[in-house]
Write a protein that holds these residues in place. Sequence first.
Motif, short mmCIF file in Angstrom:
data_model
loop_
_atom_site.label_atom_id
_atom_site.label_comp_id
_atom_site.label_asym_id
_atom_site.label_seq_id
_atom_site.Cartn_x
_atom_site.Cartn_y
_atom_site.Cartn_z
N PHE A 177 0.81 -1.21 0.00
CA PHE A 177 0.00 0.00 0.00
C PHE A 177 0.85 1.27 0.00
N ALA A 178 2.17 1.12 0.00
CA ALA A 178 3.06 2.28 0.08
C ALA A 178 3.18 2.98 -1.27
N LYS A 179 3.20 4.31 -1.26
CA LYS A 179 3.34 5.07 -2.49
C LYS A 179 4.75 4.95 -3.06
N LYS A 180 5.73 4.81 -2.18
CA LYS A 180 7.13 4.77 -2.62
C LYS A 180 7.87 3.63 -1.93
N LYS A 181 8.91 3.15 -2.62
CA LYS A 181 9.74 2.09 -2.04
C LYS A 181 10.47 2.58 -0.79
N SER A 182 10.77 3.86 -0.76
CA SER A 182 11.51 4.42 0.37
C SER A 182 10.72 4.37 1.67
N TYR A 183 9.42 4.07 1.58
CA TYR A 183 8.60 4.00 2.80
C TYR A 183 9.02 2.84 3.69
N GLY A 184 9.89 1.97 3.19
CA GLY A 184 10.44 0.94 4.06
C GLY A 184 11.18 1.55 5.24
N LEU A 185 11.66 2.78 5.05
CA LEU A 185 12.36 3.48 6.13
C LEU A 185 11.44 3.84 7.29
N THR A 186 10.12 3.86 7.03
CA THR A 186 9.19 4.19 8.12
C THR A 186 9.17 3.11 9.19
N THR A 187 9.71 1.94 8.88
CA THR A 187 9.80 0.89 9.91
C THR A 187 10.71 1.33 11.05
N SER A 188 11.48 2.40 10.82
CA SER A 188 12.36 2.91 11.89
C SER A 188 11.55 3.39 13.09
N THR A 189 10.30 3.80 12.87
CA THR A 189 9.49 4.19 14.03
C THR A 189 9.26 3.00 14.95
N GLY A 190 9.10 1.83 14.35
CA GLY A 190 8.92 0.62 15.16
C GLY A 190 10.22 0.13 15.74
#
Length: 571
Positions: free
Chosen positions: A261-274
């Motif tokens: 569901f991510a708009k961009k591949k770079s959204y994998g970096l949002t896992t850093s919040t977890g």
Amino acid sequence: METSNNFKEFEKLDEEQLPVSKYKLHDWTHFAGLYAAEHVAATEFVIGATFVALGATTKDILLGLLIGNILAVLSWTFITSPIAVDTRLSLYTYLNKIAGDSMTKLYNWANVIIFTVISAAMITVSATAVRFAFNIPAQLNWYPTNLWFVFIVLCVGLVVVSIAIYGFKAVTEFSGICAPWLFVMFISGAFVLLPALSLSDLGQTIPSSWSDFVTLGNHSIWTGLNSEGKPGIGLVEVIGFAWAANTITHFGLIDMAMLRFAKKKSYGLTTSTGMMFGHYVAWISAGIMGAGAAVIIGKPIVALDPGDVAYYALGWSGFVIVIVAGWTTAIANLYRAGLAAQAVFNSHSRKKTTLVVGGVTMIVACFPFVFSQILPLLTYAGLIVVPVGGIVFAEHQIFPRIGYTRYWSHYKHLTFSTPAIVSWGLGLVFGFGLNVLEVMPFYYLFLPTWAFTIIIYTVLAGKYGAKASYPEEELKEKVRNENIIKFQDEKAKLTTKTIEDHSIFSKVLLVISTVTLIITLVLACIVLFGSANESIYIEHRELFYRYAFVCTVIYFVTAYWKLKRGKNKNI
């Protein structure tokens, strides 16, 4: 061959079996909230105590968890996210395309079982908080010994199932509300109980320097000695533990279900919040809270359950954090289990399969053994799933680069992929064989297992047809994908669009909910930095318990109210 407007083929399929429509993609904030909430879970209390029992030192914890969690974020970013965004499919649907029905059903059954048990464990953990509040005895056997405990588990489970059946959007909305509060409460809990530890070890309410804090940690929390009094794990093991904790979702590619569901591949970096705010901060905070609660109660940290630790750290808010933290992880995993079940029973909707799996999950959650064995389960589950992640990675990323045909098995209309099944089997034998031989620390076994499976699958696939070209089938696939986009465009025209709510009242609700979090953190800081002696500390701690709970109630009321107002803004 031209595209057409005949969409009957797609109308018969559940939307989970099609690539995610561009109209249903989410921005990075959704994923930041989702991962923050999922990975600040009730199990963090358990894992925090585990590092104490394993005998890590303070410096190894602070540095090792940082490195390991950064490696986990990079794994999601460079392994999982690119495949998820390229395909817009869950792993379960994608695997069927490259490995056929036989392996897919076998694998999906394995995932149904794995995620059902993980979700059940989270529900059980949440129930420990309610158990503590109502004086129900701790459940120490593998089976329940109190009917009220069973009733509590079923009530907690109903909330999890109710949210999970509504799909990804409901999961992210719930997580988005919980994530900021969970983070504040874990930080606050550590602040509130650090003085209890400091008084016990240093004779003062707060360490006077960084070296004092390290000394306190080495004496009272991460002592370097395991539960048997022997030298414990070191830096390398801590790094491996943090990296391997989520191999099932990044190297194992399970989180394609989320990141599609991510708009961009770079959204994998949002896992850093977890990983950074969740695992790193929460695991350290949980260790401090557990050690502090152990000092107050007078029991070893490993003898406490999450309800005990949370209550002495946060008062009544502690009950809420254990329940909510358990819910956020249980919901995400039940959503995954429902997807896997839907891939097996593809004639049924994901809602129906999630409902059925949820019922089974609630029954399993009544048996406390799933909670007590959660860490071995996560570790072995990762080793089971990682070879399949290697197969998908080879097919999607390596095959086009070496001249092999991606989706060759699908083009040959195979329902049984010998290379995939044999590679998975050999990968399991290889991984668990290394474990039996004790060749290397268990936490790192996923790396050679993943690489071994990639090599085996690439070699076997080349012999079974991946080297060949399928121009006619590739053209059909291209046309089908174009028709799917047209079909989804037509459906989007009939979909009610949501507009952002910028009303003054909604802004007021946002301000109030934010202020409650700030007040909670300020109260925790007063306990940590404003307690000159033990009596003042106890007074401030009681003050925190009382007003932090009031802030908790106000936060959830205002945050949910704002969410509902936004959902009602449709055109």
